[in-house]
Motif scaffolding. Structure first.
Motif, PDB file in Angstrom:
ATOM      1  N   SER A   1      13.634 -21.126   0.908  1.00 27.86           N
ATOM      2  CA  SER A   1      13.195 -21.346   2.278  1.00 27.86           C
ATOM      3  C   SER A   1      13.765 -22.649   2.800  1.00 27.86           C
TER       4      SER A   1
ATOM      5  N   ARG B   1      13.650 -16.531  -3.819  1.00 28.01           N
ATOM      6  CA  ARG B   1      13.755 -16.659  -2.365  1.00 28.01           C
ATOM      7  C   ARG B   1      13.662 -18.132  -2.007  1.00 28.01           C
TER       8      ARG B   1
ATOM      9  N   ASN C   1      19.269 -12.037  -5.062  1.00 28.15           N
ATOM     10  CA  ASN C   1      19.016 -10.951  -6.001  1.00 28.15           C
ATOM     11  C   ASN C   1      20.171 -10.829  -6.979  1.00 28.15           C
TER      12      ASN C   1
ATOM     13  N   GLN D   1      17.365 -14.818   0.374  1.00 25.74           N
ATOM     14  CA  GLN D   1      16.911 -13.983  -0.746  1.00 25.74           C
ATOM     15  C   GLN D   1      18.069 -13.831  -1.716  1.00 25.74           C
TER      16      GLN D   1
ATOM     17  N   THR E   1      20.692 -12.252   0.842  1.00 24.04           N
ATOM     18  CA  THR E   1      20.397 -11.911   2.226  1.00 24.04           C
ATOM     19  C   THR E   1      19.799 -13.121   2.926  1.00 24.04           C
TER      20      THR E   1
ATOM     21  N   TYR F   1      15.446 -18.108   5.525  1.00 23.25           N
ATOM     22  CA  TYR F   1      15.282 -17.729   4.122  1.00 23.25           C
ATOM     23  C   TYR F   1      16.614 -17.284   3.533  1.00 23.25           C
TER      24      TYR F   1
ATOM     25  N   SER G   1      15.551 -12.672  -9.410  1.00 29.34           N
ATOM     26  CA  SER G   1      15.572 -12.952  -7.980  1.00 29.34           C
ATOM     27  C   SER G   1      14.822 -14.238  -7.663  1.00 29.34           C
TER      28      SER G   1
END
Length: 117
Positions: free
Chosen positions: A21, A19, A83, A81, A68, A79, A17
């Motif tokens: 920004s 994330r 995964n 995300q 997401t 953001y 994963s």
């Protein structure tokens, strides 16, 4: 004018994963939506996910259920995300702001995501 700065990319193994920004600054009140796009070597840039000013979201079929998109209005940050990453997710990821009065909107500089198998 709107200035976008992406961060959070990197190298990750398949199944991992990250994330990302996208921090917006400047005339952020003119932003209608922010989208995440990606471009792999030799391929066209494609829309991955988008979130509107009302909070509605949309995703590319290839990332539904794995990625997401969300936002923090207080931080003017969107953001993404990521995964269950796959090697085919490897690309430079860009955020783009759709803005009133600016037909082409605004792009960030991009952040590299590399997924190893």
């Amino acid at each position: 004018q709107v200035h976008l700065v992406e961060s959070g990319g990197g190298l990750v193994q398949a199944g991992g994963s990250l994330r990302l920004s996208c921090a917006a600054s400047g005339s952020t009140s003119i932003i209608n939506a922010i989208g995440w796009y990606r471009q792999a070597p030799g391929k066209q840039r494609e829309l991955v996910a988008i979130i509107s000013s009302s909070g509605s979201t949309n995703y590319a079929d290839s990332v539904k259920g794995r990625f997401t998109i969300s936002r923090d209005n207080a931080k003017n940050t969107v953001y993404l995300q990521l995964n269950i990453l796959k090697p085919e997710d490897t690309a430079v990821y860009y955020c783009h702001a759709e803005a009133r009065l600016y037909l082409r909107g605004f792009w960030g500089q991009g952040t590299q995501v590399t997924v190893s198998s």
